[in-house]
Design a protein around this motif. Structure first.
Motif, PDB file in Angstrom:
ATOM      1  N   LEU A 356       0.832  -1.205   0.000  1.00  0.00           N
ATOM      2  CA  LEU A 356       0.000   0.000   0.000  1.00  0.00           C
ATOM      3  C   LEU A 356       0.865   1.253   0.000  1.00  0.00           C
ATOM      4  CD1 LEU A 356      -2.678  -1.041   2.667  1.00  0.00           C
ATOM      5  CD2 LEU A 356      -2.967  -0.968   0.179  1.00  0.00           C
ATOM      6  N   PRO A 357       0.514   2.253  -0.819  1.00  0.00           N
ATOM      7  CA  PRO A 357       1.268   3.515  -0.807  1.00  0.00           C
ATOM      8  C   PRO A 357       1.041   4.264   0.496  1.00  0.00           C
ATOM      9  CG  PRO A 357      -0.707   3.708  -2.164  1.00  0.00           C
ATOM     10  CD  PRO A 357      -0.597   2.260  -1.782  1.00  0.00           C
ATOM     11  N   ASN A 358       2.032   5.034   0.924  1.00  0.00           N
ATOM     12  CA  ASN A 358       1.951   5.715   2.206  1.00  0.00           C
ATOM     13  C   ASN A 358       0.758   6.658   2.296  1.00  0.00           C
ATOM     14  OD1 ASN A 358       3.006   6.493   4.858  1.00  0.00           O
ATOM     15  ND2 ASN A 358       3.491   8.449   3.891  1.00  0.00           N
ATOM     16  N   ASN A 359       0.441   7.358   1.193  1.00  0.00           N
ATOM     17  CA  ASN A 359      -0.648   8.325   1.255  1.00  0.00           C
ATOM     18  C   ASN A 359      -2.027   7.684   1.184  1.00  0.00           C
ATOM     19  OD1 ASN A 359      -0.638   7.539  -1.406  1.00  0.00           O
ATOM     20  ND2 ASN A 359      -0.808   9.599  -2.254  1.00  0.00           N
ATOM     21  N   ARG A 360      -2.059   6.355   1.071  1.00  0.00           N
ATOM     22  CA  ARG A 360      -3.334   5.624   1.128  1.00  0.00           C
ATOM     23  C   ARG A 360      -3.286   4.510   2.171  1.00  0.00           C
ATOM     24  NH1 ARG A 360      -5.409   9.293  -0.841  1.00  0.00           N
ATOM     25  NH2 ARG A 360      -6.382   9.517  -2.894  1.00  0.00           N
ATOM     26  N   ARG A 361      -2.163   4.411   2.870  1.00  0.00           N
ATOM     27  CA  ARG A 361      -2.004   3.301   3.809  1.00  0.00           C
ATOM     28  C   ARG A 361      -3.030   3.362   4.932  1.00  0.00           C
ATOM     29  NH1 ARG A 361       3.284   3.692   5.134  1.00  0.00           N
ATOM     30  NH2 ARG A 361       3.901   2.355   3.408  1.00  0.00           N
ATOM     31  N   GLY A 362      -3.285   4.562   5.442  1.00  0.00           N
ATOM     32  CA  GLY A 362      -4.246   4.696   6.531  1.00  0.00           C
ATOM     33  C   GLY A 362      -5.652   4.334   6.099  1.00  0.00           C
ATOM     34  N   SER A 363      -6.108   4.905   4.979  1.00  0.00           N
ATOM     35  CA  SER A 363      -7.480   4.666   4.531  1.00  0.00           C
ATOM     36  C   SER A 363      -7.681   3.229   4.064  1.00  0.00           C
ATOM     37  CB  SER A 363      -7.856   5.638   3.398  1.00  0.00           C
ATOM     38  OG  SER A 363      -6.925   5.549   2.330  1.00  0.00           O
ATOM     39  N   ALA A 364      -6.668   2.646   3.396  1.00  0.00           N
ATOM     40  CA  ALA A 364      -6.795   1.265   2.929  1.00  0.00           C
ATOM     41  C   ALA A 364      -6.741   0.280   4.095  1.00  0.00           C
ATOM     42  CB  ALA A 364      -5.699   0.944   1.916  1.00  0.00           C
ATOM     43  N   THR A 365      -5.836   0.521   5.046  1.00  0.00           N
ATOM     44  CA  THR A 365      -5.770  -0.321   6.242  1.00  0.00           C
ATOM     45  C   THR A 365      -7.083  -0.252   7.008  1.00  0.00           C
ATOM     46  OG1 THR A 365      -3.377  -0.019   6.450  1.00  0.00           O
ATOM     47  CG2 THR A 365      -4.561  -0.738   8.419  1.00  0.00           C
ATOM     48  N   ALA A 366      -7.617   0.959   7.138  1.00  0.00           N
ATOM     49  CA  ALA A 366      -8.892   1.137   7.832  1.00  0.00           C
ATOM     50  C   ALA A 366     -10.033   0.432   7.106  1.00  0.00           C
ATOM     51  CB  ALA A 366      -9.207   2.622   7.982  1.00  0.00           C
ATOM     52  N   ALA A 367      -9.999   0.458   5.780  1.00  0.00           N
ATOM     53  CA  ALA A 367     -11.039  -0.226   5.011  1.00  0.00           C
ATOM     54  C   ALA A 367     -11.020  -1.728   5.282  1.00  0.00           C
ATOM     55  CB  ALA A 367     -10.841   0.041   3.516  1.00  0.00           C
ATOM     56  N   SER A 368      -9.811  -2.297   5.305  1.00  0.00           N
ATOM     57  CA  SER A 368      -9.666  -3.721   5.597  1.00  0.00           C
ATOM     58  C   SER A 368     -10.146  -4.045   7.007  1.00  0.00           C
ATOM     59  CB  SER A 368      -8.202  -4.126   5.424  1.00  0.00           C
ATOM     60  OG  SER A 368      -8.004  -5.478   5.770  1.00  0.00           O
ATOM     61  N   LEU A 369      -9.745  -3.215   7.964  1.00  0.00           N
ATOM     62  CA  LEU A 369     -10.156  -3.435   9.352  1.00  0.00           C
ATOM     63  C   LEU A 369     -11.646  -3.194   9.540  1.00  0.00           C
ATOM     64  CD1 LEU A 369      -7.139  -1.736  11.172  1.00  0.00           C
ATOM     65  CD2 LEU A 369      -7.624  -4.191  11.014  1.00  0.00           C
ATOM     66  N   TRP A 370     -12.202  -2.262   8.788  1.00  0.00           N
ATOM     67  CA  TRP A 370     -13.645  -1.992   8.857  1.00  0.00           C
ATOM     68  C   TRP A 370     -14.437  -3.230   8.446  1.00  0.00           C
ATOM     69  CZ3 TRP A 370     -17.686  -1.903   5.269  1.00  0.00           C
ATOM     70  CH2 TRP A 370     -18.867  -1.276   5.693  1.00  0.00           C
ATOM     71  N   LEU A 371     -14.023  -3.852   7.358  1.00  0.00           N
ATOM     72  CA  LEU A 371     -14.703  -5.060   6.895  1.00  0.00           C
ATOM     73  C   LEU A 371     -14.588  -6.179   7.923  1.00  0.00           C
ATOM     74  CD1 LEU A 371     -13.476  -5.037   3.181  1.00  0.00           C
ATOM     75  CD2 LEU A 371     -15.823  -4.616   3.966  1.00  0.00           C
ATOM     76  N   ALA A 372     -13.367  -6.394   8.406  1.00  0.00           N
ATOM     77  CA  ALA A 372     -13.128  -7.491   9.341  1.00  0.00           C
ATOM     78  C   ALA A 372     -13.853  -7.276  10.659  1.00  0.00           C
ATOM     79  CB  ALA A 372     -11.632  -7.646   9.578  1.00  0.00           C
ATOM     80  N   ASN A 373     -13.716  -6.078  11.224  1.00  0.00           N
ATOM     81  CA  ASN A 373     -14.317  -5.837  12.527  1.00  0.00           C
ATOM     82  C   ASN A 373     -15.811  -5.566  12.445  1.00  0.00           C
ATOM     83  OD1 ASN A 373     -12.012  -5.734  14.681  1.00  0.00           O
ATOM     84  ND2 ASN A 373     -11.191  -4.744  12.869  1.00  0.00           N
ATOM     85  N   GLY A 374     -16.262  -5.142  11.269  1.00  0.00           N
ATOM     86  CA  GLY A 374     -17.701  -5.077  11.068  1.00  0.00           C
ATOM     87  C   GLY A 374     -18.315  -6.463  11.167  1.00  0.00           C
ATOM     88  N   ALA A 375     -17.601  -7.437  10.592  1.00  0.00           N
ATOM     89  CA  ALA A 375     -18.050  -8.824  10.705  1.00  0.00           C
ATOM     90  C   ALA A 375     -17.997  -9.286  12.154  1.00  0.00           C
ATOM     91  CB  ALA A 375     -17.178  -9.721   9.830  1.00  0.00           C
ATOM     92  N   SER A 376     -16.977  -8.838  12.900  1.00  0.00           N
ATOM     93  CA  SER A 376     -16.887  -9.180  14.318  1.00  0.00           C
ATOM     94  C   SER A 376     -18.085  -8.647  15.085  1.00  0.00           C
ATOM     95  CB  SER A 376     -15.600  -8.594  14.922  1.00  0.00           C
ATOM     96  OG  SER A 376     -14.466  -9.212  14.377  1.00  0.00           O
ATOM     97  N   THR A 377     -18.458  -7.411  14.777  1.00  0.00           N
ATOM     98  CA  THR A 377     -19.611  -6.800  15.438  1.00  0.00           C
ATOM     99  C   THR A 377     -20.883  -7.575  15.154  1.00  0.00           C
ATOM    100  OG1 THR A 377     -18.594  -4.611  15.259  1.00  0.00           O
ATOM    101  CG2 THR A 377     -20.955  -4.684  15.651  1.00  0.00           C
ATOM    102  N   ILE A 378     -21.075  -7.926  13.896  1.00  0.00           N
ATOM    103  CA  ILE A 378     -22.274  -8.688  13.524  1.00  0.00           C
ATOM    104  C   ILE A 378     -22.255 -10.058  14.188  1.00  0.00           C
ATOM    105  CG2 ILE A 378     -23.515  -9.751  11.593  1.00  0.00           C
ATOM    106  CD1 ILE A 378     -22.461  -7.452   9.838  1.00  0.00           C
ATOM    107  N   GLY A 379     -21.063 -10.665  14.265  1.00  0.00           N
ATOM    108  CA  GLY A 379     -20.957 -11.968  14.915  1.00  0.00           C
ATOM    109  C   GLY A 379     -21.312 -11.906  16.387  1.00  0.00           C
ATOM    110  N   ALA A 380     -20.765 -10.896  17.096  1.00  0.00           N
ATOM    111  CA  ALA A 380     -21.068 -10.743  18.521  1.00  0.00           C
ATOM    112  C   ALA A 380     -22.541 -10.410  18.727  1.00  0.00           C
ATOM    113  CB  ALA A 380     -20.186  -9.658  19.126  1.00  0.00           C
ATOM    114  N   ALA A 381     -23.083  -9.563  17.836  1.00  0.00           N
ATOM    115  CA  ALA A 381     -24.498  -9.199  17.942  1.00  0.00           C
ATOM    116  C   ALA A 381     -25.398 -10.413  17.693  1.00  0.00           C
ATOM    117  CB  ALA A 381     -24.828  -8.088  16.954  1.00  0.00           C
ATOM    118  N   THR A 382     -25.000 -11.246  16.743  1.00  0.00           N
ATOM    119  CA  THR A 382     -25.761 -12.471  16.462  1.00  0.00           C
ATOM    120  C   THR A 382     -25.796 -13.369  17.686  1.00  0.00           C
ATOM    121  OG1 THR A 382     -25.153 -12.389  14.116  1.00  0.00           O
ATOM    122  CG2 THR A 382     -25.875 -14.526  14.991  1.00  0.00           C
TER     123      THR A 382
END
Length: 427
Positions: A356-382
């Motif tokens: 990942l390029p440095n000027n997109r590393r934060g937003s791209a990393t966050a996008a990946s973590l958003w997907l993963a932890n969004g699934a975590s939230t749905i899993g815990a809520a389920t």
């Protein structure tokens, strides 16, 4: 002609900064892992929460990951070190509010939920900030070993934290054990503050650094998701991680209840299971780069992805045995899960950071973590929604089978034809 070598002062500074970030991560994770046992048991033993109410704690801790893309965009523009310091010190104050409220006789489940949610927000800041800050203080060639060191720390924390919490709970009670999280967060903040790293905002010729318009923030968030989608290996890794974490959090939202109610384990024994099993994570972090060198990135990641799910599927088998064998089965399952997970995280974090390029590393990393932890939230809520209607054992078993199945998504990962930058395997 003499060989040109990096200045010793530069090497020393890089090593010193990594060690301080490593210490901060170590202490912070020990506190968080201690809390993974202390907070649910506080809800059960002191506030008399039921399975659904305990599962809600897991839901609220992961729900803030929904704002991860915004945090990632901030991390691409703000001082990343400062973000980490704020995340540590803020969590120290929040955890301190729990024993303070108990001391005055006003502690409630509602406060526990609120603190969990607010700590979750700061954990998002830490999760995004740490992954984007590391490549700015460590040379790219050393990222693999640095992630191995950080992964080993995570494994040690997973090992020491729960056991320490379990015995401390036996000794002084769940409420005062929460103070461990306060102290460790404070130490992490102070250590991070001493890192000497120059803040150089990523260059953005098409955007005003001083006044970002709303449309530009939105574009940055979208670009983060595009980065993950366009690099095929990262795309499939994100999908596999998302699916796995859904089932993992279905399981772990209620696993303490499973240990306590279905198996009758004491707080100390629950700590032993988490800690002894997590020793496998130390082994995984240590061997990750060696396994990659021997078997290749693809084969190692695919194997690890499947085995970490298999480890969860082993846990309910403890009901089929008795005596000391129960603990042995639980430790074995947790060890397989932790070892494979450490291997997976060390390799995938390094791959993502170097692609990942440095000027997109934060937003791209966050996008990946958003997907993963969004699934975590749905899993815990389920788990929270159906825990009162579905037997705990059935739920843990189904989650383990699902987690193992999710590992097979990694079979679609192919980095063997991709350039290290990922440019030859993008769309």
């Amino acid at each position: 002609m003499p060989t040109i070598r990096p200045p010793q002062s530069s090497v020393h500074t890089s090593r010193r900064n990594l060690n301080r970030l490593w210490f901060a991560q170590s202490t912070s994770l020990v506190g968080l892992q201690a809390g993974s046992v202390a907070v649910p048991l506080l809800a059960v033993d002191v506030l008399h929460a039921n399975a659904s109410q305990v599962a809600l704690i897991g839901t609220l801790s992961t729900l803030p990951w929904l704002i991860a893309p915004v945090i990632g965009t901030i991390a691409d523009r703000a001082n990343r070190k400062r973000l980490l310091v704020v995340s540590h010190l803020g969590r120290a104050l929040l955890w301190l509010s729990i024993p303070a409220a108990y001391l005055f006789g006003v502690l409630t489940l509602r406060q526990l939920w609120i603190v969990t949610a607010m700590v979750g927000v700061l954990s998002v800041v830490f999760g995004v900030g740490y992954r984007t800050f590391l490549p700015t203080i460590v040379p790219k060639a050393d990222l693999g070993s640095a992630n191995g060191k950080m992964g080993g720390t995570d494994a040690v924390a997973r090992s020491a934290g729960p056991a320490f919490a379990g015995y401390l709970i036996q000794l002084i009670g769940t409420v005062w054990t929460i103070l461990v999280q306060t102290v460790t967060s404070l130490l992490a903040g102070l250590s991070t503050a001493t890192i000497r790293a120059e803040h150089v905002p990523p260059s953005r010729p098409d955007a005003d650094q001083q006044s970002m318009r709303l449309v530009e923030w939105w574009k940055s968030i979208v670009d983060g998701f595009r980065c993950i989608y366009r690099i095929k290996p990262l795309r499939w890794l994100a999908i596999g991680e998302t699916t796995y974490l859904f089932f993992f959090d279905v399981c772990f939202a209620i696993v303490v209840v499973f240990f306590r109610s279905d198996l009758g384990l004491s707080a100390a024994m629950i700590g032993v299971v988490f800690s002894a099993g997590s020793l496998g994570g130390i082994l995984g972090a240590t061997l990750a780069n060696r396994l990659r060198a021997r078997a290749g990135f693809d084969a190692t990641v695919k194997t690890a992805a499947v085995l970490r799910g298999v480890g969860l599927a082993v846990l309910p088998l403890s009901l089929l045995v008795s005596g000391p064998a129960v603990i042995a089965v639980l430790i074995a399952g947790r060890a397989i899960n932790a070892c494979a997970w450490s291997v997976y995280e060390v390799l995938t974090d390094t791959y993502q950071q170097t692609n990942l390029p440095n000027n997109r590393r934060g937003s791209a990393t966050a996008a990946s973590l958003w997907l993963a932890n969004g699934a975590s939230t749905i899993g815990a809520a389920t788990a929270a929604l159906i825990a009162t209607a579905v037997d705990t054992t059935v739920l843990v078993t189904a989650a383990g089978i699902g987690a193992a199945g999710a590992g097979f998504i990694s079979l679609l990962v192919n980095t063997t034809t991709a350039h290290p930058s990922g440019s030859s395997d993008t769309e």
